[in-house]
Design a protein around this motif. Structure first.
Motif, mmCIF file in Angstrom:
data_model
loop_
_atom_site.group_PDB
_atom_site.id
_atom_site.type_symbol
_atom_site.label_atom_id
_atom_site.label_comp_id
_atom_site.label_asym_id
_atom_site.label_seq_id
_atom_site.Cartn_x
_atom_site.Cartn_y
_atom_site.Cartn_z
ATOM 1 N N LEU A 56 40.889 42.252 35.271
ATOM 2 C CA LEU A 56 41.940 41.833 36.196
ATOM 3 C C LEU A 56 41.533 42.074 37.645
ATOM 4 C CD1 LEU A 56 44.913 40.810 36.490
ATOM 5 C CD2 LEU A 56 45.600 43.227 36.467
ATOM 6 N N SER A 57 40.880 43.191 37.914
ATOM 7 C CA SER A 57 40.491 43.525 39.284
ATOM 8 C C SER A 57 39.566 42.478 39.884
ATOM 9 C CB SER A 57 39.818 44.897 39.328
ATOM 10 O OG SER A 57 38.526 44.860 38.733
ATOM 11 N N GLY A 58 38.820 41.770 39.023
ATOM 12 C CA GLY A 58 37.893 40.748 39.512
ATOM 13 C C GLY A 58 38.574 39.610 40.237
ATOM 14 N N LEU A 59 39.882 39.434 40.023
ATOM 15 C CA LEU A 59 40.601 38.374 40.731
ATOM 16 C C LEU A 59 40.629 38.628 42.237
ATOM 17 C CD1 LEU A 59 43.660 37.841 38.332
ATOM 18 C CD2 LEU A 59 41.581 36.450 38.516
ATOM 19 N N GLY A 60 40.553 39.910 42.634
ATOM 20 C CA GLY A 60 40.572 40.243 44.060
ATOM 21 C C GLY A 60 39.400 39.640 44.814
ATOM 22 N N PRO A 61 38.150 39.967 44.450
ATOM 23 C CA PRO A 61 36.997 39.367 45.129
ATOM 24 C C PRO A 61 36.935 37.851 44.988
ATOM 25 C CG PRO A 61 36.329 41.306 43.891
ATOM 26 C CD PRO A 61 37.745 41.025 43.505
ATOM 27 N N LEU A 62 37.348 37.324 43.825
ATOM 28 C CA LEU A 62 37.329 35.874 43.638
ATOM 29 C C LEU A 62 38.288 35.170 44.597
ATOM 30 C CD1 LEU A 62 37.170 35.520 39.740
ATOM 31 C CD2 LEU A 62 35.329 35.145 41.390
ATOM 32 N N ALA A 63 39.334 35.872 45.006
ATOM 33 C CA ALA A 63 40.317 35.277 45.921
ATOM 34 C C ALA A 63 39.836 35.265 47.367
ATOM 35 C CB ALA A 63 41.633 36.044 45.822
ATOM 36 N N THR A 95 44.285 38.007 58.001
ATOM 37 C CA THR A 95 45.682 38.271 57.684
ATOM 38 C C THR A 95 45.780 39.321 56.579
ATOM 39 O OG1 THR A 95 45.849 36.585 55.937
ATOM 40 C CG2 THR A 95 46.185 35.852 58.224
ATOM 41 N N VAL A 96 47.024 39.689 56.244
ATOM 42 C CA VAL A 96 47.234 40.702 55.211
ATOM 43 C C VAL A 96 46.771 40.206 53.845
ATOM 44 C CG1 VAL A 96 49.147 41.842 56.382
ATOM 45 C CG2 VAL A 96 49.608 39.892 54.873
ATOM 46 N N TRP A 97 46.716 38.881 53.640
ATOM 47 C CA TRP A 97 46.320 38.372 52.325
ATOM 48 C C TRP A 97 44.878 38.714 51.998
ATOM 49 C CZ3 TRP A 97 50.069 37.326 49.231
ATOM 50 C CH2 TRP A 97 51.289 36.894 49.751
ATOM 51 N N TYR A 98 44.034 38.761 53.014
ATOM 52 C CA TYR A 98 42.647 39.169 52.796
ATOM 53 C C TYR A 98 42.609 40.645 52.389
ATOM 54 C CZ TYR A 98 37.582 39.384 53.549
ATOM 55 O OH TYR A 98 36.223 39.518 53.376
ATOM 56 N N ASP A 99 43.394 41.460 53.098
ATOM 57 C CA ASP A 99 43.460 42.889 52.760
ATOM 58 C C ASP A 99 44.037 43.096 51.362
ATOM 59 O OD1 ASP A 99 42.450 43.531 55.236
ATOM 60 O OD2 ASP A 99 44.411 43.859 56.145
ATOM 61 N N PHE A 100 45.073 42.321 51.029
ATOM 62 C CA PHE A 100 45.683 42.455 49.708
ATOM 63 C C PHE A 100 44.675 42.183 48.592
ATOM 64 C CE2 PHE A 100 50.355 41.470 51.046
ATOM 65 C CZ PHE A 100 50.373 42.651 51.776
ATOM 66 N N SER A 101 43.796 41.208 48.814
ATOM 67 C CA SER A 101 42.791 40.871 47.801
ATOM 68 C C SER A 101 41.815 42.019 47.606
ATOM 69 C CB SER A 101 42.032 39.599 48.212
ATOM 70 O OG SER A 101 42.908 38.499 48.319
ATOM 71 N N VAL A 102 41.395 42.629 48.721
ATOM 72 C CA VAL A 102 40.475 43.768 48.638
ATOM 73 C C VAL A 102 41.164 44.954 47.964
ATOM 74 C CG1 VAL A 102 39.110 45.417 49.974
ATOM 75 C CG2 VAL A 102 39.156 43.016 50.659
ATOM 76 N N TYR A 103 42.416 45.237 48.376
ATOM 77 C CA TYR A 103 43.160 46.354 47.786
ATOM 78 C C TYR A 103 43.409 46.130 46.296
ATOM 79 C CZ TYR A 103 44.182 47.627 52.650
ATOM 80 O OH TYR A 103 44.082 47.970 53.965
ATOM 81 N N PHE A 104 43.646 44.868 45.912
ATOM 82 C CA PHE A 104 43.863 44.529 44.504
ATOM 83 C C PHE A 104 42.651 44.941 43.680
ATOM 84 C CE2 PHE A 104 43.964 41.794 40.794
ATOM 85 C CZ PHE A 104 45.307 41.710 40.465
ATOM 86 N N TYR A 105 41.460 44.615 44.182
ATOM 87 C CA TYR A 105 40.221 44.986 43.489
ATOM 88 C C TYR A 105 40.069 46.499 43.414
ATOM 89 C CZ TYR A 105 35.229 45.753 42.748
ATOM 90 O OH TYR A 105 34.019 46.211 42.278
ATOM 91 N N LEU A 106 40.231 47.167 44.554
ATOM 92 C CA LEU A 106 40.019 48.614 44.597
ATOM 93 C C LEU A 106 41.022 49.348 43.716
ATOM 94 C CD1 LEU A 106 39.363 49.087 48.434
ATOM 95 C CD2 LEU A 106 37.679 49.081 46.598
ATOM 96 N N HIS A 107 42.298 48.974 43.814
ATOM 97 C CA HIS A 107 43.335 49.684 43.060
ATOM 98 C C HIS A 107 43.108 49.580 41.560
ATOM 99 C CE1 HIS A 107 47.254 51.205 41.824
ATOM 100 N NE2 HIS A 107 47.339 50.163 41.023
ATOM 101 N N PHE A 108 42.910 48.374 41.054
ATOM 102 C CA PHE A 108 42.786 48.212 39.612
ATOM 103 C C PHE A 108 41.421 48.651 39.091
ATOM 104 C CE2 PHE A 108 46.371 45.243 40.354
ATOM 105 C CZ PHE A 108 47.295 45.899 39.555
ATOM 106 N N GLN A 109 40.486 48.899 40.002
ATOM 107 C CA GLN A 109 39.243 49.529 39.595
ATOM 108 C C GLN A 109 39.459 51.025 39.373
ATOM 109 O OE1 GLN A 109 35.466 48.714 39.560
ATOM 110 N NE2 GLN A 109 36.446 46.921 38.676
ATOM 111 N N TYR A 110 39.845 51.754 40.444
ATOM 112 C CA TYR A 110 39.864 53.211 40.274
ATOM 113 C C TYR A 110 41.169 53.743 39.692
ATOM 114 C CZ TYR A 110 42.129 53.824 44.934
ATOM 115 O OH TYR A 110 42.980 53.797 46.018
ATOM 116 N N ASN A 111 42.282 53.036 39.858
ATOM 117 C CA ASN A 111 43.532 53.491 39.244
ATOM 118 C C ASN A 111 43.769 52.886 37.864
ATOM 119 O OD1 ASN A 111 44.629 55.329 41.128
ATOM 120 N ND2 ASN A 111 45.255 53.658 42.457
#
Length: 361
Positions: A100-107, A119-135
């Motif tokens: 699931l976390s892979g969707l972040g970089p793909l976005a 914009t925040v959408w770029y940050d959200f994509s990065v945070y999506f990857y990081l969060h679902f990786q380590y959490n």
């Protein structure tokens, strides 16, 4: 570069190997090629990130890395399909979050193409990857591996509880993603959702470990002295991490933390070194890849000392103390950790200098 080497080159690869050690892995040739491509792509990322960041080259290598990870995950899913224990349920959930976390970089590509890179959408994509990786991936998989390695008496006592709580842990991982975006224009609803998820994680872990009348201490006693010390460090780091996660749901504390880069770095190191790396090394010891030797305990102690010095320097810098010494302390901590991990790998009877292990490769 540093983050991706940590996430992919060290932790993800380590978790793959630990999982595959426990499974009758099928299609070994495919698994070996996938692991080879995975590692080559990680090294390629290390070369491309300094020059281009999340540019075309890095995103391409990241895509190759994700494709090879998907192949490895598929092999693991298929090999462990018949395993229904609580530990393997958590491991499978962890693998799901890795995918699931892979969707972040793909976005990132589409987001940039739509002119939304700043914009925040770029940050959200990065945070999506990081969060679902380590959490998600790291937390659930490592927890599942520890449960799978726990003594039978502990598993018997906790089996019913684990079967009831693992789904709640999965839901809490999803809810706590909101804590990554609360300082990007979203407030009360995200604070509440993230807070509920964070509290649920903390309560579940504490109940699993310390439920009255249970044999909770059996888990650590069964791991032996050296592994028990590492597992103890990992467990303490996990509990501290979860307490901080609960506190981050409060707007005032979250605003302060997000305004202090070194607090964020200290928190990430607490998770990635304190919880995950100590836990991985403990599991390496449990399966015999790292074995007791005169220098092993010393090397582990050196590595732990470097970690604690690193956390101390980062937190003291936030308070504004001994500012002139902070860079020197951080460099010393990095050097000490490097020496410690090198000692664990090379100065002990590890796989790298174990003839029996080499013969099996």
């Amino acid at each position: 570069m540093h983050s991706h080497l940590m996430f992919l080159g060290w932790i993800t690869l380590a978790l793959f190997l630990l999982i595959m050690d426990k499974l009758p892995v099928k299609n070994t040739r495919t698994a070996k090629w996938a692991l080879f491509i995975f590692q080559v792509s990680v090294l390629s990322l290390a070369l491309s990130f300094p020059s281009s960041g999340y540019g075309l080259l890095s995103v391409t290598f990241l895509g190759i890395n994700m494709a090879s990870a998907f192949v490895i995950a598929f092999i693991i899913f298929r090999s462990g399909a018949s395993m229904k224990t609580p530990g393997w349920k958590m491991i499978r959930a962890g693998l799901f979050f890795m995918l699931l976390s892979g969707l972040g970089p793909l976005a990132l590509g589409p987001v940039a193409a739509m002119g939304l890179k700043n914009t925040v959408w770029y940050d959200f994509s990065v945070y999506f990857y990081l969060h679902f990786q380590y959490n998600g991936w790291f937390f659930l998989t490592l927890t599942g591996l520890v449960i799978a390695a726990a003594p039978p008496s502990w598993l018997t006592d906790k089996s019913s509880l684990l079967n009831k709580t693992w789904i709640a842990l999965v839901i809490s991982v999803i809810l706590t993603y909101s804590l990554s975006v609360i300082n990007r224009g979203y407030t009360l609803a995200f604070n509440i959702l993230g807070g509920v998820g964070a509290i649920a994680q903390l309560v579940i872990i504490l109940v699993i470990l310390f439920r009255p009348g249970s044999r909770g201490t059996d888990a650590m006693q069964g791991f032996g002295k050296n592994m028990g010390m590492l597992f103890g460090f990992s467990l303490i780091a996990l509990i501290v991490k979860m307490v901080l996660q609960v506190l981050s749901a409060f707007p005032v504390l979250a605003g302060f933390a997000f305004g202090q880069r070194n607090i964020i770095v200290a928190y990430l190191h607490l998770v990635l070194i304190g919880f995950v790396s100590f836990g991985v090394i403990a599991l390496y010891h449990e399966i015999g890849w790292f074995r007791n030797s005169p220098g092993y305990s010393i090397a582990v102690s050196i590595f732990a000392a470097g970690f604690f010095l690193n956390e101390f320097a980062l937190l003291v810098s936030v308070a504004g103390g001994i500012t002139i010494l902070i860079p020197k302390l951080l460099f010393a901590a990095a050097l000490i950790m490097t020496l410690g991990i090198a000692g664990i790998v090379f100065a002990t009877r590890s796989p790298l200098n174990n003839r029996e292990y080499k013969a099996g490769l």
